[in-house]
Design an enzyme around this catalytic site. Structure first.
Site, PDB file in Angstrom:
ATOM      1  N   GLU A 115       0.844  -1.202   0.000  1.00  0.00           N
ATOM      2  CA  GLU A 115       0.000   0.000   0.000  1.00  0.00           C
ATOM      3  C   GLU A 115       0.875   1.245   0.000  1.00  0.00           C
ATOM      4  OE1 GLU A 115      -2.389  -0.489   3.543  1.00  0.00           O
ATOM      5  OE2 GLU A 115      -2.871  -2.549   2.999  1.00  0.00           O
ATOM      6  N   LYS A 117       2.269   4.590   1.144  1.00  0.00           N
ATOM      7  CA  LYS A 117       2.230   5.213   2.465  1.00  0.00           C
ATOM      8  C   LYS A 117       1.854   6.671   2.270  1.00  0.00           C
ATOM      9  CE  LYS A 117       5.081   5.646   6.647  1.00  0.00           C
ATOM     10  NZ  LYS A 117       4.640   6.956   6.978  1.00  0.00           N
ATOM     11  N   ASP A 119       1.032  10.423   2.999  1.00  0.00           N
ATOM     12  CA  ASP A 119       1.548  11.395   3.949  1.00  0.00           C
ATOM     13  C   ASP A 119       0.404  12.295   4.414  1.00  0.00           C
ATOM     14  OD1 ASP A 119       3.440  12.499   5.483  1.00  0.00           O
ATOM     15  OD2 ASP A 119       4.450  13.612   3.886  1.00  0.00           O
ATOM     16  N   TYR A 229      -7.416   1.614   5.542  1.00  0.00           N
ATOM     17  CA  TYR A 229      -6.548   0.451   5.365  1.00  0.00           C
ATOM     18  C   TYR A 229      -6.567  -0.551   6.510  1.00  0.00           C
ATOM     19  CZ  TYR A 229      -3.537   3.818   7.809  1.00  0.00           C
ATOM     20  OH  TYR A 229      -3.046   4.759   8.669  1.00  0.00           O
ATOM     21  N   LYS A 316      10.702   3.702   2.975  1.00  0.00           N
ATOM     22  CA  LYS A 316      10.446   5.129   2.779  1.00  0.00           C
ATOM     23  C   LYS A 316      11.217   5.692   1.600  1.00  0.00           C
ATOM     24  CE  LYS A 316       9.948   7.397   6.751  1.00  0.00           C
ATOM     25  NZ  LYS A 316       9.016   8.316   7.404  1.00  0.00           N
ATOM     26  N   CYS A 409       7.834  48.092  -9.924  1.00  0.00           N
ATOM     27  CA  CYS A 409       7.682  46.710 -10.384  1.00  0.00           C
ATOM     28  C   CYS A 409       8.960  46.265 -11.105  1.00  0.00           C
ATOM     29  CB  CYS A 409       6.484  46.595 -11.324  1.00  0.00           C
ATOM     30  SG  CYS A 409       6.361  44.958 -12.093  1.00  0.00           S
ATOM     31  N   CYS A 412       7.846  45.763 -15.012  1.00  0.00           N
ATOM     32  CA  CYS A 412       7.405  46.823 -15.924  1.00  0.00           C
ATOM     33  C   CYS A 412       7.725  48.223 -15.416  1.00  0.00           C
ATOM     34  CB  CYS A 412       5.910  46.692 -16.206  1.00  0.00           C
ATOM     35  SG  CYS A 412       4.888  47.007 -14.765  1.00  0.00           S
ATOM     36  N   CYS A 425       1.588  45.257  -8.125  1.00  0.00           N
ATOM     37  CA  CYS A 425       1.830  46.025  -9.346  1.00  0.00           C
ATOM     38  C   CYS A 425       0.466  46.271  -9.978  1.00  0.00           C
ATOM     39  CB  CYS A 425       2.723  45.253 -10.309  1.00  0.00           C
ATOM     40  SG  CYS A 425       2.728  45.998 -11.961  1.00  0.00           S
ATOM     41  N   CYS A 431       1.638  44.429 -17.728  1.00  0.00           N
ATOM     42  CA  CYS A 431       2.884  44.021 -17.073  1.00  0.00           C
ATOM     43  C   CYS A 431       3.312  42.651 -17.629  1.00  0.00           C
ATOM     44  CB  CYS A 431       2.660  43.946 -15.566  1.00  0.00           C
ATOM     45  SG  CYS A 431       4.062  43.279 -14.679  1.00  0.00           S
TER      46      CYS A 431
HETATM   47  S1  IVH Z   1      -0.498   0.811   8.620  1.00  0.00           S
HETATM   48  C1  IVH Z   1      -0.593  -1.311  12.398  1.00  0.00           C
HETATM   49  N1  IVH Z   1      -0.930   1.643   6.181  1.00  0.00           N
HETATM   50  O1  IVH Z   1       2.055   5.931   8.299  1.00  0.00           O
HETATM   51  C2  IVH Z   1      -0.672  -0.593  11.146  1.00  0.00           C
HETATM   52  N2  IVH Z   1      -0.097   3.216   7.762  1.00  0.00           N
HETATM   53  O2  IVH Z   1       4.637   6.033   9.787  1.00  0.00           O
HETATM   54  C3  IVH Z   1       0.075   0.699  11.203  1.00  0.00           C
HETATM   55  N3  IVH Z   1       0.199   5.480   6.879  1.00  0.00           N
HETATM   56  O3  IVH Z   1       0.785   6.146  11.564  1.00  0.00           O
HETATM   57  C4  IVH Z   1      -0.228   1.637  10.130  1.00  0.00           C
HETATM   58  N4  IVH Z   1      -0.514   5.044   4.829  1.00  0.00           N
HETATM   59  O4  IVH Z   1      -0.541   7.280   9.688  1.00  0.00           O
HETATM   60  C5  IVH Z   1      -0.507   1.990   7.412  1.00  0.00           C
HETATM   61  N5  IVH Z   1      -1.390   2.236   3.991  1.00  0.00           N
HETATM   62  C6  IVH Z   1      -0.975   2.573   5.217  1.00  0.00           C
HETATM   63  C7  IVH Z   1      -0.575   3.890   5.540  1.00  0.00           C
HETATM   64  C8  IVH Z   1      -0.128   4.168   6.835  1.00  0.00           C
HETATM   65  C9  IVH Z   1      -0.054   5.972   5.653  1.00  0.00           C
HETATM   66  C10 IVH Z   1       0.727   6.257   8.012  1.00  0.00           C
HETATM   67  C11 IVH Z   1      -0.032   6.035   9.309  1.00  0.00           C
HETATM   68  C12 IVH Z   1       1.008   5.604  10.292  1.00  0.00           C
HETATM   69  C13 IVH Z   1       2.260   6.140   9.681  1.00  0.00           C
HETATM   70  C14 IVH Z   1       3.480   5.394  10.198  1.00  0.00           C
END
Ligand code: IVH
Length: 677
Positions: A115, A117, A119, A229, A316, A409, A412, A425, A431
């Protein structure tokens, strides 16, 4: 007025229809009606509810924004601990993790769910009897802040779970990630800056800041999304993560279409490499790849530390934050004439891109942080959004004087004016810097999306007098581009084609592209929904504009002024005079229930032949293509699908099994004739 019982039946039908379309849009990623038709349903529902307040229910789609700003946020305990993830950016660490699992469980038991990750911020959604009861931030993992009123406003979060495909448990607690798409992030920051406020450093902070504040109305005005998730509590005992994800989807909870599966660690790394490549194309920020042991029973054998489960790992990406030295601060003129300070940096590579300019936002911000030439600063880049200087890390040995705004400016030479917190401006139309910025915005991804027309090209077109006003762009030919710097015959032809392709934009894109003050992607969509055509929008007075949800008095006046301004009006007239023809909202099911979709079939289907399936989708307006590409809507995979399946997964194309395909047809009202069983 209809009788109460008639009204109750109609209300129920409207609510069901709206929920269903939300589901198709947010969960299935396959909208089935036009925005205008959706709005019509919504409007009818609101009017009927106003006439029958006794029939109002809190889970009605109209009741997402409810209540006054809160006094403070309470806290609540999670149904189960919300753990974090063990993580690393090193391949070796991932291999070691995989080895630990193999040693503990044996090779055959190790399969992964992959999955992205995201942000964003982690949230727990608690549903009781299928109704959203509570939303809680992760907090310290055991207890977090209650943000229900804010989370209710997120259209992708169902207020009611779907019971059509799977029975809904009495209590269900789900975990997901709330995030702000990059376009919305840009819009929000632009708005904050326009209001003289400090922008958010990144989309994660923007999402967190938006749901952890006290006014649900504000949350509602900022487009947030969610992908779920995990199930913290409730529901059946799932065997695999894939089953769990499918259940979430059945209940109407959005899951990431890029989720995939892998067996060996090399498979995982291949997927990671692809995701790294796609990172900049995604509409939202991700910071890595999460792998989770597929088998849920086997997870118990591995257990967790107090911090993270031993059966999951995050690989990461390198962070997109770097330090650099600020060499010079210059004043730059934007699309609306606002002059902002820009940092010229010692070039530094951030996530594979060399950065030598970054945004310093506004002079107050700069003065407050006391950032000067010569200082060492922290620079952050989100997606392909312009990088920004976030803070000063060290003062330089030979620091410059505090930055002061120029009097004239820089583009211009017009005398600049103070307008509240801004320096502006006033020479908007003539401009050159403003012309370049307007053209760049016009062609940008959220606008007409003209590939090959970035800032560098826009500058040349303006400097050479080829584009004075936006409509001029549509009068240029491939030959005109051929002697621009950085262009050759092929690229010139491509740009000319991209401009031709932009001649029939969707209305919201055109509205955004015009650069009307205050009109970001979300407002552009709302305006298009409300008025349907550019002509009707232009005819609207201030009062009519305030009827649009999300448009207040001040905004309405600004929009009206912009559209009525004679030089803007002339630009619009010229655009509409055979140069662009805005499409009215996307074709609904009348144009064919599957219009706009592209299907690819692989493997053998049981209930109808592949040829019959291709013919069937074709008859209802969809395309049946032979190979999977980025524009494939769905891969329908029967028994024995091979390379197409792998390609679909790597491109993030949703894969439907036969059952899901038939369900999609049924949802769209397409009878699968010839399908036995
Ligand atoms: S699983 C026990 N799945 O990443 C399961 N986390 O650095 C723990 N995050 O706190 C989390 N996408 O906020 C999981 N597909 C994903 C995620 C995910 C983003 C975030 C989540 C977690 C942080 C950890």
């Amino acid at each position: 007025m209809p009788s109460t019982s008639d009204a109750a039946a109609r209300l129920e039908a409207l609510r069901t229809a709206i929920r269903h379309h939300d589901f198709l849009y947010y969960v299935q990623d396959a909208p089935a009606i036009s925005d205008a038709d959706y709005d019509e349903l919504y409007r009818e529902l609101r009017e009927l509810e106003a006439a029958h307040p006794e029939l109002l229910t809190p889970d009605s789609p109209t009741q997402r924004v409810a209540g006054e700003p809160m006094a403070g946020l309470e806290t609540a305990e999670h149904a189960a601990p919300m753990l974090s993830l063990d993580s690393s950016a090193r391949e070796d660490d991932l291999r070691a993790f995989d080895q630990r699992l193999r040693k503990a469980l044996g090779d055959d038991a190790v399969r992964y769910s992959l999955e992205p990750k995201i942000d964003g911020l982690s949230v727990e959604l608690v549903y009781r009897d299928g109704r959203l009861e509570r939303a809680v931030t992760r907090g310290d993992g055991a207890r977090g802040e209650v943000i229900t009123a804010n989370v209710r406003t997120i259209a992708a979060v169902p207020l009611r779970l779907r019971a059509e495909a799977r029975s809904v448990p009495a209590e269900l607690s789900v975990r997901g990630e709330i995030f702000m798409p990059l376009e919305a992030f840009d819009d929000v920051n632009e708005e904050l800056l326009n209001a003289g406020k400090n922008p958010f450093a990144n989309p994660r902070n923007a999402a967190a800041g938006t749901v952890r504040q006290l006014d649900p109305q504000l949350t509602a005005s900022r487009p947030l999304r969610i992908y779920c998730y995990d199930v913290l509590q409730g529901g059946e005992a799932f065997d695999t993560q894939a089953e769990l994800l499918k259940a979430l989807r059945d209940w109407g909870l959005p899951i990431n279409p890029l989720n995939a599966e892998a067996t060996g660690v090399d498979d995982v790394l291949g997927h990671f490499a692809e995701l790294t490549e796609r990172r900049d194309e995604l509409a939202y920020e991700i910071d890595g790849l999460v792998l989770k042991l597929q088998s849920i029973p086997a997870r118990r054998d591995l257990g967790s530390t107090s911090h993270h489960p031993r059966w999951a790992y995050a690989l990461k990406f390198p962070p997109r934050v770097e330090t650099s030295q600020l060499l010079r601060i210059v004043a730059s003129v934007g699309r609306t004439g606002v002059v902002t300070p820009i940092a010229l940096l010692r070039p530094v590579t951030i996530g594979g891109v060399t950065v030598s300019r970054a945004n310093l936002h506004n002079i107050e911000d700069l003065q407050r942080k006391d950032i000067r030439e010569g200082d060492t600063v922290r620079v952050e880049r989100a997606g392909d959004v312009i990088p920004q200087v976030v803070e000063r890390l060290e003062t330089g040995d030979e620091r410059g004087a505090p930055f002061a705004m120029p009097e004239r400016c820089p583009s211009c030479g017009t005398l600049l004016r103070k307008n509240g917190p801004y320096t502006v401006c006033p020479n908007s139309f003539d401009c050159p810097a403003q012309r370049v910025a307007r053209l760049t915005h016009f062609a940008s991804r959220g606008g007409l999306d003209i590939e090959g027309l970035g800032e560098r090209t826009a500058r040349q077109l303006v400097e050479r007098g080829m584009v004075v006003h936006l409509p001029d762009l549509f009068d240029l030919q491939a030959e005109d581009f051929a002697d621009l710097e950085g262009f050759a015959e092929v690229s010139a032809a491509k740009l000319a084609q991209a401009i031709r392709d932009a001649r029939e934009p969707e209305l919201p894109r055109l509205l955004y592209a015009l650069g009307i003050p205050e009109v970001g992607v979300a407002v552009a969509r709302d305006l298009a929904r409300h008025f349907g055509t550019l002509e009707r929008l232009r005819a609207a007075d201030v009062e009519a504009l305030t009827q649009v949800g999300g448009v207040g008095e001040v905004m309405a006046r600004q929009i009206h002024e912009f559209l009525a301004e004679p030089r803007n009006a002339a630009v619009l007239d010229a655009l509409l005079d055979g140069r662009v023809r805005p499409r009215e909202a996307a074709a609904g099911p009348d144009g064919g229930a599957l219009e706009g979709l592209t299907f690819v079939f692989t493997g053998s289907l049981e209930r109808l032949s592949r040829a019959a399936a291709q013919e069937l989708v074709g008859r209802h307006g969809a395309k049946a293509a032979g190979s999977v590409s980025g524009s494939t809507s769905y891969l329908v995979a029967g028994e024995g699908g091979g390379s197409k399946l792998a390609r679909a997964r790597s491109l993030g194309v949703p894969v439907l099994d036969e059952e899901a395909f038939l369900a999609l047809l049924a949802e769209r009202g397409v009878a699968a004739e010839g399908a036995g069983g």
